[in-house]
Each structure stands twice: as structure tokens, then as C-alpha cells.
Scaffold this motif. Structure first.
Motif, PDB file in Angstrom:
ATOM      1  N   LEU A 185       0.880  -1.172   0.094  1.00  0.00           N
ATOM      2  CA  LEU A 185      -0.048   0.003   0.045  1.00  0.00           C
ATOM      3  C   LEU A 185       0.871   1.278   0.063  1.00  0.00           C
ATOM      4  CD1 LEU A 185      -3.067   1.075   0.492  1.00  0.00           C
ATOM      5  CD2 LEU A 185      -2.372   0.858   2.873  1.00  0.00           C
ATOM      6  N   GLU A 186       0.608   2.132  -0.959  1.00  0.00           N
ATOM      7  CA  GLU A 186       1.358   3.398  -1.024  1.00  0.00           C
ATOM      8  C   GLU A 186       0.545   4.638  -0.763  1.00  0.00           C
ATOM      9  OE1 GLU A 186       3.573   3.076  -4.645  1.00  0.00           O
ATOM     10  OE2 GLU A 186       5.484   2.440  -3.612  1.00  0.00           O
TER      11      GLU A 186
ATOM     12  N   TRP B 168       4.926   2.266  14.640  1.00  0.00           N
ATOM     13  CA  TRP B 168       5.321   1.859  13.189  1.00  0.00           C
ATOM     14  C   TRP B 168       6.785   2.168  13.077  1.00  0.00           C
ATOM     15  CZ3 TRP B 168       1.384   3.602   8.960  1.00  0.00           C
ATOM     16  CH2 TRP B 168       0.026   2.934   9.188  1.00  0.00           C
ATOM     17  N   GLY B 169       7.695   1.290  12.237  1.00  0.00           N
ATOM     18  CA  GLY B 169       9.108   1.544  11.860  1.00  0.00           C
ATOM     19  C   GLY B 169       9.172   1.970  10.537  1.00  0.00           C
ATOM     20  N   PHE B 170      10.274   2.442  10.187  1.00  0.00           N
ATOM     21  CA  PHE B 170      10.400   3.116   8.687  1.00  0.00           C
ATOM     22  C   PHE B 170      11.857   2.829   8.381  1.00  0.00           C
ATOM     23  CE2 PHE B 170       6.895   5.639  10.700  1.00  0.00           C
ATOM     24  CZ  PHE B 170       5.870   5.569   9.536  1.00  0.00           C
ATOM     25  N   VAL B 171      11.766   2.508   6.914  1.00  0.00           N
ATOM     26  CA  VAL B 171      12.964   2.501   6.225  1.00  0.00           C
ATOM     27  C   VAL B 171      13.116   3.621   4.752  1.00  0.00           C
ATOM     28  CG1 VAL B 171      14.631   0.914   4.940  1.00  0.00           C
ATOM     29  CG2 VAL B 171      13.105   0.070   6.674  1.00  0.00           C
ATOM     30  N   ASP B 172      13.804   4.457   5.115  1.00  0.00           N
ATOM     31  CA  ASP B 172      13.787   5.455   3.988  1.00  0.00           C
ATOM     32  C   ASP B 172      14.551   5.246   2.728  1.00  0.00           C
ATOM     33  OD1 ASP B 172      12.672   7.416   5.697  1.00  0.00           O
ATOM     34  OD2 ASP B 172      14.549   8.012   6.628  1.00  0.00           O
TER      35      ASP B 172
ATOM     36  N   PHE C 146       6.851   1.697   5.364  1.00  0.00           N
ATOM     37  CA  PHE C 146       6.586   1.548   6.794  1.00  0.00           C
ATOM     38  C   PHE C 146       6.614   0.064   7.162  1.00  0.00           C
ATOM     39  CE2 PHE C 146       2.449   2.705   4.729  1.00  0.00           C
ATOM     40  CZ  PHE C 146       1.800   1.662   4.856  1.00  0.00           C
ATOM     41  N   THR C 147       6.963  -0.093   8.472  1.00  0.00           N
ATOM     42  CA  THR C 147       7.025  -1.594   8.908  1.00  0.00           C
ATOM     43  C   THR C 147       6.078  -1.968  10.054  1.00  0.00           C
ATOM     44  OG1 THR C 147       9.076  -1.254  10.182  1.00  0.00           O
ATOM     45  CG2 THR C 147       9.361  -1.946   7.895  1.00  0.00           C
ATOM     46  N   GLN C 148       5.785  -2.973  10.570  1.00  0.00           N
ATOM     47  CA  GLN C 148       5.158  -3.296  11.901  1.00  0.00           C
ATOM     48  C   GLN C 148       3.705  -2.551  11.521  1.00  0.00           C
ATOM     49  OE1 GLN C 148       8.016  -1.326  14.000  1.00  0.00           O
ATOM     50  NE2 GLN C 148       9.383  -3.224  13.864  1.00  0.00           N
TER      51      GLN C 148
ATOM     52  N   ASP D 139       2.640  -4.316   4.273  1.00  0.00           N
ATOM     53  CA  ASP D 139       3.643  -3.737   3.714  1.00  0.00           C
ATOM     54  C   ASP D 139       3.185  -2.299   3.075  1.00  0.00           C
ATOM     55  OD1 ASP D 139       5.335  -5.493   4.749  1.00  0.00           O
ATOM     56  OD2 ASP D 139       5.292  -6.703   3.186  1.00  0.00           O
ATOM     57  N   GLY D 140       3.974  -1.476   2.970  1.00  0.00           N
ATOM     58  CA  GLY D 140       3.721  -0.212   2.347  1.00  0.00           C
ATOM     59  C   GLY D 140       4.596   0.874   2.676  1.00  0.00           C
ATOM     60  N   GLY D 141       4.460   1.972   2.121  1.00  0.00           N
ATOM     61  CA  GLY D 141       5.136   3.087   2.279  1.00  0.00           C
ATOM     62  C   GLY D 141       4.253   4.635   2.136  1.00  0.00           C
ATOM     63  N   PHE D 142       5.280   5.691   2.530  1.00  0.00           N
ATOM     64  CA  PHE D 142       4.575   6.829   2.297  1.00  0.00           C
ATOM     65  C   PHE D 142       5.252   7.640   1.320  1.00  0.00           C
ATOM     66  CE2 PHE D 142       3.233   6.655   6.911  1.00  0.00           C
ATOM     67  CZ  PHE D 142       1.964   6.958   6.431  1.00  0.00           C
TER      68      PHE D 142
END
Length: 116
Positions: free
Chosen positions: A10-11, A30-34, A42-44, A48-51
Motif C-alpha cells: 500500500l502506498e 510503526w517503523g520506517f526504512v527511508d 513503513f514496517t510493523q 507492507d507499504g510506504g509513504f
């Protein structure tokens, strides 16, 4: 291994990427990986997804989907959202199956949190 034909990723747009990441980390853990300055995975978060950095936002008034998070303690989640700068757009209300509230994150995206 990904499951065939299931929602896998999901984005979401974020006007205020850094503030949005800080909000979701503080309120929901939530955790994040840039991946560069304009995208963060974003994690947890249960999926799965991201901003991605964007000038748009989403809300149900514009016909956008509503992302609904689950909480074991709805009142505590409401207070955490408010305490970290989230804007409550619909206070706690009952619906068939439980109770929920709606809020806007720092990027002005609309989400909901529900509990039985």
C-alpha cells in the motif's frame, strides 16, 4: 512468498513526510526504512507499504478509501492520536460490530481506528 491476488503493498501520499512518519511511529509504533528523501517504507503496520511525498491528501469526502486500524484500547488510541498532533474528525461512535473514531494525520490524510 506473496499470496497470489492478495493485497500486498500500500502506498500513501504524505504532504508532511517527516511529521507523518514521526506521528505513526509515536502513536502506533510503526517503523520506517527511508529510500531517498521522498519515500519511506513503513514496517510493523500489519501490511507492507510506504509513504511518498505528495501535494495531495486522501479523505472519504473525496471518495477515497478509508484505512482502518485496529486497537485493543480505543480510548487510549484516541488520546495518543490527539497527544501527538492528530486531528479528530469524528469522535468515538458505535457501528455494527464495534466502535471507532476518525482522525487526520499531519499530512491531513483521513484514517479510522476501531475496536470491538
Amino acid at each position: 512468498m506473496a499470496l497470489h491476488h492478495t493485497i500486498n503493498y500500500l502506498e500513501l501520499p504524505a504532504r508532511e513526510l517527516e511529521a507523518t512518519k514521526a506521528f505513526f511511529q509515536a502513536v502506533f509504533g510503526w517503523g520506517f526504512v527511508d529510500y531517498g528523501p521522498d519515500y519511506s517504507c513503513f514496517t510493523q503496520a500489519g501490511i507492507d507499504g510506504g509513504f511518498f511525498r505528495s501535494s495531495v491528501n486522501f479523505d472519504t469526502l473525496n471518495g477515497c478509501p478509508l484505512l482502518v486500524l485496529y486497537s485493543n484500547d480505543l480510548n487510549a488510541s484516541l488520546e495518543a492520536v490527539k497527544g501527538h498532533g492528530g486531528e479528530i474528525s469524528k469522535d468515538i461512535f458505535s457501528f455494527p460490530g464495534g466502535r471507532r473514531f476518525h482522525f487526520r494525520c499531519p499530512s491531513q490524510n483521513e484514517y479510522a481506528v476501531w475496536s470491538e
